[in-house]
Design a protein around this motif. Structure first.
Motif, PDB file in Angstrom:
ATOM      1  N   ASP A 268      43.449  37.455  31.490  1.00 60.02           N
ATOM      2  CA  ASP A 268      44.511  36.656  32.051  1.00 60.02           C
ATOM      3  C   ASP A 268      45.655  37.826  32.109  1.00 60.02           C
ATOM      4  OD1 ASP A 268      44.275  36.796  29.119  1.00 60.02           O
ATOM      5  OD2 ASP A 268      45.274  34.873  29.033  1.00 60.02           O
TER       6      ASP A 268
ATOM      7  N   THR B 261      35.282  34.426  32.540  1.00 64.33           N
ATOM      8  CA  THR B 261      35.696  33.692  33.627  1.00 64.33           C
ATOM      9  C   THR B 261      34.930  32.293  33.813  1.00 64.33           C
ATOM     10  OG1 THR B 261      33.794  34.908  35.054  1.00 64.33           O
ATOM     11  CG2 THR B 261      36.513  35.700  34.950  1.00 64.33           C
TER      12      THR B 261
ATOM     13  N   THR C  77      31.756  32.113  34.773  1.00 63.89           N
ATOM     14  CA  THR C  77      31.029  31.964  35.997  1.00 63.89           C
ATOM     15  C   THR C  77      29.664  32.265  35.646  1.00 63.89           C
ATOM     16  OG1 THR C  77      31.655  34.257  36.398  1.00 63.89           O
ATOM     17  CG2 THR C  77      32.999  32.520  37.401  1.00 63.89           C
TER      18      THR C  77
ATOM     19  N   TRP D  62      35.166  33.580  42.434  1.00 65.65           N
ATOM     20  CA  TRP D  62      35.948  32.721  41.153  1.00 65.65           C
ATOM     21  C   TRP D  62      37.312  32.570  41.571  1.00 65.65           C
ATOM     22  CZ3 TRP D  62      39.344  35.824  37.637  1.00 65.65           C
ATOM     23  CH2 TRP D  62      39.684  34.683  36.611  1.00 65.65           C
ATOM     24  N   ARG D  63      37.775  31.419  41.174  1.00 64.83           N
ATOM     25  CA  ARG D  63      39.132  31.030  41.124  1.00 64.83           C
ATOM     26  C   ARG D  63      40.055  31.382  40.045  1.00 64.83           C
ATOM     27  NH1 ARG D  63      42.294  28.251  44.820  1.00 64.83           N
ATOM     28  NH2 ARG D  63      40.307  27.395  45.920  1.00 64.83           N
ATOM     29  N   ALA D  64      40.851  32.211  39.909  1.00 67.30           N
ATOM     30  CA  ALA D  64      41.454  32.842  38.985  1.00 67.30           C
ATOM     31  C   ALA D  64      42.598  31.566  38.301  1.00 67.30           C
ATOM     32  CB  ALA D  64      42.217  33.948  39.153  1.00 67.30           C
ATOM     33  N   PRO D  65      42.940  31.623  37.208  1.00 66.82           N
ATOM     34  CA  PRO D  65      43.930  30.724  36.803  1.00 66.82           C
ATOM     35  C   PRO D  65      45.022  30.284  37.487  1.00 66.82           C
ATOM     36  CG  PRO D  65      43.005  31.789  34.877  1.00 66.82           C
ATOM     37  CD  PRO D  65      42.785  32.416  36.120  1.00 66.82           C
ATOM     38  N   ASP D  66      45.576  31.284  38.065  1.00 71.48           N
ATOM     39  CA  ASP D  66      46.837  31.064  38.928  1.00 71.48           C
ATOM     40  C   ASP D  66      46.437  30.847  40.422  1.00 71.48           C
ATOM     41  OD1 ASP D  66      45.702  33.685  40.307  1.00 71.48           O
ATOM     42  OD2 ASP D  66      47.125  34.921  39.734  1.00 71.48           O
ATOM     43  N   GLY D  67      45.127  30.427  40.638  1.00 70.02           N
ATOM     44  CA  GLY D  67      44.802  30.019  42.092  1.00 70.02           C
ATOM     45  C   GLY D  67      44.211  30.843  43.105  1.00 70.02           C
TER      46      GLY D  67
END
Length: 187
Positions: A109, A136, A138, A149-154
């Motif tokens: 992150d 992640t 996944t 994968w969608r990162a925490p920031d979108g």
């Protein structure tokens, strides 16, 4: 217990982050940088892909990799380097991932927050792929394949699992380069 000896290498505007597991023991290093062991084929693979020569990033007389040329290549191509393990314990006196316990994973992150241009994560081998999947949330893709994968920031990201570049992994250098080349042609 060992803590990772280097911070991630992240060129400005990096789009790809290549992640192994953890460096080998210091006695195996030919430089203070990722994939320092001259018997690992990672930099030969990169030389084949981007310079058309497996020894383009190697100094044969000194039996070590050319860190200056490596950094130029990484900067030109927007490739960041890191590992999935931040703190580890070696369960045997070697570099094998099989005998490596990851005590604390990398703080992905933090890397993502600093590099908004990253869109592709690449793991080099089974343990790195498994560890990144845990980080992640996944499922590790099969070797040579990727997952979304969608990162925490979108941001939408692609996670690739590539073959190990260790010579213990039974695949010819040219075949490894073919596999890795797909990452850079399917960004």
């Amino acid at each position: 217990m060992e803590t990772h000896p280097w911070p991630p290498y992240v060129p400005e505007g990096a789009k790809v982050l290549i992640m192994g597991t953890f460096p080998p023991q210091r006695k195996r290093w030919s430089m203070d940088f990722f994939y320092p062991n001259p018997s690992n084929d990672f930099w030969r693979v990169m030389g084949l892909i981007f310079r058309g020569d497996k020894d383009a990033l190697y100094l044969p007389k000194e039996r070590k990799f050319d860190l200056e040329k490596i950094k130029v290549l990484l900067d030109e191509q927007g490739i960041a380097m890191g590992d999935t393990g931040y703190r580890i314990r070696r369960l045997a006196g070697n570099a094998s991932d099989k005998f490596l316990e990851i005590v604390e994973p990398v703080h992905l992150d933090e890397i993502l927050a600093k590099v908004p241009t990253l869109r592709v994560l690449v793991t080099t081998g089974e343990k790195a792929a498994t560890q990144l999947a845990e980080i992640t949330g996944t499922v590790a893709p099969k070797t040579g394949e990727w997952t979304e994968w969608r990162a925490p920031d979108g941001r939408e990201m692609r996670i690739w699992r590539m073959p190990s570049t260790s010579r213990a992994y039974p695949l010819a250098l040219e075949k490894k380069a073919e596999a890795y080349r797909r990452v850079f042609t399917k960004e």
